[in-house]
Design a protein around this motif. Structure first.
Motif, mmCIF file in Angstrom:
data_model
loop_
_atom_site.group_PDB
_atom_site.id
_atom_site.type_symbol
_atom_site.label_atom_id
_atom_site.label_comp_id
_atom_site.label_asym_id
_atom_site.label_seq_id
_atom_site.Cartn_x
_atom_site.Cartn_y
_atom_site.Cartn_z
ATOM 1 N N LEU A 11 47.338 23.115 41.880
ATOM 2 C CA LEU A 11 48.012 21.811 41.795
ATOM 3 C C LEU A 11 47.072 20.774 41.179
ATOM 4 C CD1 LEU A 11 49.912 21.515 45.209
ATOM 5 C CD2 LEU A 11 50.775 22.303 42.991
ATOM 6 N N GLU A 12 45.799 20.873 41.538
ATOM 7 C CA GLU A 12 44.806 19.959 40.963
ATOM 8 C C GLU A 12 44.726 20.149 39.452
ATOM 9 O OE1 GLU A 12 41.382 20.166 43.960
ATOM 10 O OE2 GLU A 12 40.473 19.209 42.196
ATOM 11 N N GLY A 13 44.785 21.403 39.025
ATOM 12 C CA GLY A 13 44.726 21.711 37.596
ATOM 13 C C GLY A 13 45.927 21.170 36.837
ATOM 14 N N VAL A 14 47.081 21.127 37.496
ATOM 15 C CA VAL A 14 48.279 20.569 36.856
ATOM 16 C C VAL A 14 48.133 19.047 36.772
ATOM 17 C CG1 VAL A 14 50.773 20.206 37.087
ATOM 18 C CG2 VAL A 14 49.788 22.445 37.590
ATOM 19 N N ALA A 15 47.696 18.429 37.876
ATOM 20 C CA ALA A 15 47.576 16.966 37.914
ATOM 21 C C ALA A 15 46.578 16.479 36.856
ATOM 22 C CB ALA A 15 47.151 16.523 39.307
ATOM 23 N N SER A 16 45.524 17.269 36.644
ATOM 24 C CA SER A 16 44.479 16.850 35.698
ATOM 25 C C SER A 16 44.806 17.276 34.260
ATOM 26 C CB SER A 16 43.149 17.473 36.105
ATOM 27 O OG SER A 16 43.280 18.887 36.056
ATOM 28 N N LEU A 46 41.791 32.681 38.915
ATOM 29 C CA LEU A 46 41.918 31.230 38.750
ATOM 30 C C LEU A 46 41.578 30.835 37.309
ATOM 31 C CD1 LEU A 46 42.588 28.726 40.515
ATOM 32 C CD2 LEU A 46 40.121 28.424 40.852
ATOM 33 N N ALA A 47 40.593 31.533 36.738
ATOM 34 C CA ALA A 47 40.190 31.227 35.357
ATOM 35 C C ALA A 47 41.341 31.528 34.385
ATOM 36 C CB ALA A 47 38.944 32.021 34.976
ATOM 37 N N GLU A 48 42.096 32.579 34.647
ATOM 38 C CA GLU A 48 43.237 32.879 33.769
ATOM 39 C C GLU A 48 44.281 31.776 33.880
ATOM 40 O OE1 GLU A 48 43.275 35.313 31.505
ATOM 41 O OE2 GLU A 48 45.136 34.384 30.783
ATOM 42 N N ILE A 49 44.540 31.332 35.100
ATOM 43 C CA ILE A 49 45.540 30.280 35.313
ATOM 44 C C ILE A 49 45.087 28.990 34.616
ATOM 45 C CG2 ILE A 49 46.707 28.902 37.108
ATOM 46 C CD1 ILE A 49 46.281 31.460 38.947
ATOM 47 N N PHE A 50 43.768 28.764 34.602
ATOM 48 C CA PHE A 50 43.211 27.587 33.917
ATOM 49 C C PHE A 50 42.970 27.865 32.422
ATOM 50 C CE2 PHE A 50 41.918 24.019 36.791
ATOM 51 C CZ PHE A 50 42.509 24.484 37.959
ATOM 52 N N GLU A 51 43.454 29.021 31.933
ATOM 53 C CA GLU A 51 43.401 29.367 30.500
ATOM 54 C C GLU A 51 41.977 29.432 29.960
ATOM 55 O OE1 GLU A 51 45.776 26.098 29.093
ATOM 56 O OE2 GLU A 51 47.083 26.392 30.816
ATOM 57 N N LYS A 52 41.077 30.002 30.755
ATOM 58 C CA LYS A 52 39.676 30.078 30.345
ATOM 59 C C LYS A 52 39.327 31.475 29.834
ATOM 60 C CE LYS A 52 38.854 25.839 31.330
ATOM 61 N NZ LYS A 52 37.828 25.259 32.156
ATOM 62 N N GLU A 53 38.312 31.543 28.947
ATOM 63 C CA GLU A 53 37.999 32.854 28.362
ATOM 64 C C GLU A 53 37.405 33.816 29.387
ATOM 65 O OE1 GLU A 53 35.524 32.239 24.940
ATOM 66 O OE2 GLU A 53 33.966 31.203 26.078
ATOM 67 N N THR A 54 36.986 33.295 30.530
ATOM 68 C CA THR A 54 36.485 34.165 31.605
ATOM 69 C C THR A 54 37.634 34.693 32.476
ATOM 70 O OG1 THR A 54 36.163 32.146 32.878
ATOM 71 C CG2 THR A 54 34.213 33.052 31.790
ATOM 72 N N GLY A 94 46.824 34.651 28.487
ATOM 73 C CA GLY A 94 48.097 34.785 29.204
ATOM 74 C C GLY A 94 48.465 33.539 29.982
ATOM 75 N N GLY A 95 47.471 32.953 30.646
ATOM 76 C CA GLY A 95 47.731 31.787 31.485
ATOM 77 C C GLY A 95 48.493 32.179 32.743
ATOM 78 N N HIS A 96 48.966 31.167 33.453
ATOM 79 C CA HIS A 96 49.606 31.371 34.761
ATOM 80 C C HIS A 96 50.692 32.451 34.767
ATOM 81 C CE1 HIS A 96 52.528 30.601 37.928
ATOM 82 N NE2 HIS A 96 53.382 30.167 37.027
ATOM 83 N N ALA A 140 38.066 26.840 52.256
ATOM 84 C CA ALA A 140 38.073 25.703 51.327
ATOM 85 C C ALA A 140 36.801 25.705 50.478
ATOM 86 C CB ALA A 140 38.196 24.395 52.104
ATOM 87 N N ALA A 141 35.663 26.046 51.096
ATOM 88 C CA ALA A 141 34.393 26.069 50.353
ATOM 89 C C ALA A 141 34.426 27.166 49.286
ATOM 90 C CB ALA A 141 33.230 26.285 51.318
ATOM 91 N N ASP A 142 34.996 28.324 49.621
ATOM 92 C CA ASP A 142 35.104 29.420 48.630
ATOM 93 C C ASP A 142 35.919 28.966 47.421
ATOM 94 O OD1 ASP A 142 33.699 31.102 50.189
ATOM 95 O OD2 ASP A 142 35.382 32.411 50.748
ATOM 96 N N ILE A 143 37.027 28.293 47.686
ATOM 97 C CA ILE A 143 37.894 27.877 46.578
ATOM 98 C C ILE A 143 37.251 26.742 45.784
ATOM 99 C CG2 ILE A 143 40.152 26.851 45.998
ATOM 100 C CD1 ILE A 143 40.296 29.860 46.723
ATOM 101 N N ALA A 144 36.567 25.826 46.474
ATOM 102 C CA ALA A 144 35.886 24.734 45.753
ATOM 103 C C ALA A 144 34.838 25.313 44.801
ATOM 104 C CB ALA A 144 35.257 23.757 46.744
ATOM 105 N N ALA A 145 34.103 26.329 45.269
ATOM 106 C CA ALA A 145 33.072 26.945 44.422
ATOM 107 C C ALA A 145 33.736 27.652 43.235
ATOM 108 C CB ALA A 145 32.238 27.922 45.239
ATOM 109 N N ALA A 146 34.845 28.351 43.498
ATOM 110 C CA ALA A 146 35.559 29.055 42.415
ATOM 111 C C ALA A 146 36.071 28.047 41.390
ATOM 112 C CB ALA A 146 36.723 29.866 42.991
ATOM 113 N N LEU A 147 36.625 26.947 41.878
ATOM 114 C CA LEU A 147 37.192 25.939 40.981
ATOM 115 C C LEU A 147 36.093 25.329 40.100
ATOM 116 C CD1 LEU A 147 39.703 24.360 40.117
ATOM 117 C CD2 LEU A 147 39.283 22.759 41.990
#
Ligand SMILES: Cc1ncc(C[n+]2csc(CCOP(=O)(O)OP(=O)(O)O)c2C)c(N)n1
Ligand SMILES: [Mg+2]
Length: 337
Positions: A29-34, A85-93, A100-102, A295-302
């Motif tokens: 959701l943060e990725g969509v808002a930004s 998460l990187a695929e959903i954020f359209e990143k090369e990693t 493909g994206g989300h 939450a810490a795991d996801i913050a680090a991943a993000l």
């Protein structure tokens, strides 16, 4: 929800996974808002209990096909969180290099795939189940679909063949009561979807998909049936779509007061929390610590995903055509880097 005290560690793992799933969706959701994420995004907020329960029964050699609302099924199947998460954020990693994206996430290593075409994941799961039979493996194929997908031809075709050949197909229907703006009550001639299973020689049961323990029990029976060679099984998990169909859907077709009430009363994380606190199995403090760790795991991943690059624009046509078959090579050459 009745809780057995012997299962304290299992419950801690389960609750942490549900929290991680909720935090994962919130990161999206943060990725969509930004505007870091482009295009439609469908979250499964409110449907975490089904995915967390699935994680308890899936083996590495099982296959899982999902739909447009698939993030949590990928996590349940063991797809690593950062490349997902990187695929959903359209990143090369990302899992698919960010191309493909989300909506188009694949991970052959975990035998996980998605499709944005409603109903199309069912014949793919059937193929996995048939392959397991031909290879004499007792792996099952799981198709997680929505209530709307059940009314497509793919459901009848896949269920019929799985029934005739007694294939190990488990169909998990996340009945979140809506298919975009169509309520379940307006799309089904049968009061439940589980009761359609016997027409295909399958077993079927309906479970409360907000109660992780109940849905896990139903899945245990379905997996055992399918793995034993007895044929397909259906689990209809009743849940509720907390957000609009996709981010950007104004959701005007649902009564907002009714929606707010349902969300307040029926959040699967809060249901688990209440049951765990009341039974004394995990204290509010322990639950808070598990959520903070997730939450810490996801913050680090993000943070890691945000630091990665998108694939270069000049490679936009890569993986679209077989090599040597790019029809208009000059377009590719003229695309700025
Ligand atoms: C073949 C096809 N028809 C229509 C659509 C448009 N569409 C996307 S999602 C959706 C509704 C799906 O509802 P459901 O199966 O209940 O899944 P949910 O979104 O509730 O998870 C539709 C009609 C599509 N993607 N593919
Ligand atoms: Mg639905």
């Amino acid at each position: 929800m009745e809780l057995s005290t012997e299962r304290r560690d299992d419950w801690a793992r389960r609750y942490r996974l549900m929290s991680l799933m909720r935090r994962f969706e919130e990161a999206c959701l943060e990725g969509v808002a930004s505007t870091e994420i482009h295009g439609e995004l469908h979250t499964a907020i409110g449907q975490e209990a089904v995915a967390a329960a699935l994680a308890e029964h899936l083996r590495d050699d099982d296959a899982l096909t999902s739909t447009h609302r698939h993030h949590l099924h990928a996590i349940a199947k063991g797809v690593p969180i950062i490349p997902l998460l990187a695929e959903i954020f359209e990143k090369e990693t990302g899992l698919c290099g960010g191309y493909g994206g989300h909506m188009h996430v694949f991970s052959p290593e975990q035998r996980f795939s998605t499709t944005g075409i409603v109903g199309a994941s069912l014949p793919v799961a059937l193929g996995h189940a048939y392959a397991a039979r031909l290879q004499r493996r007792d792996a099952v194929a799981v198709a997680v679909i929505g209530d709307g997908s059940v009314n497509t031809g793919g459901f009848a075709e896949a269920m019929n063949m799985a029934g005739v050949l007694r294939l190990g197909l488990v169909v998990v229907i996340e009945n979140n009561e809506w298919a975009i703006s169509v309520p379940f009550s307006a799309s089904s001639a049968t009061p439940t979807l589980a009761e359609r299973a016997p027409a295909f020689g399958a077993v079927g049961e309906r479970a409360d998909g907000l109660d992780v323990d109940e849905v896990s029990g139903a899945l245990e029976r379905a997996f055992a049936h399918a793995r034993s060679g007895a044929g397909p099984a259906v689990v209809e998990a009743m849940c509720y779509r907390f957000r609009g169909h996709y981010e950007g859907d104004l959701d005007l077709y649902r009564d907002s007061a009714e929606k707010a009430r349902r969300i307040a009363d029926k959040d699967p994380l809060r249901i688990a929390e209440r049951a765990l606190s009341a039974s004394g199995l995990l204290t509010a403090q322990e639950l808070g610590a598990l959520d903070a760790a997730a939450a810490a795991d996801i913050a680090a991943a993000l943070a890691e995903v945000r630091a990665a690059s998108q694939p270069p624009a000049r490679t936009a046509h890569d993986h679209v055509f077989a090599s040597g078959l790019v029809p208009n090579a000059s377009v590719r050459e003229e695309t700025p880097a």
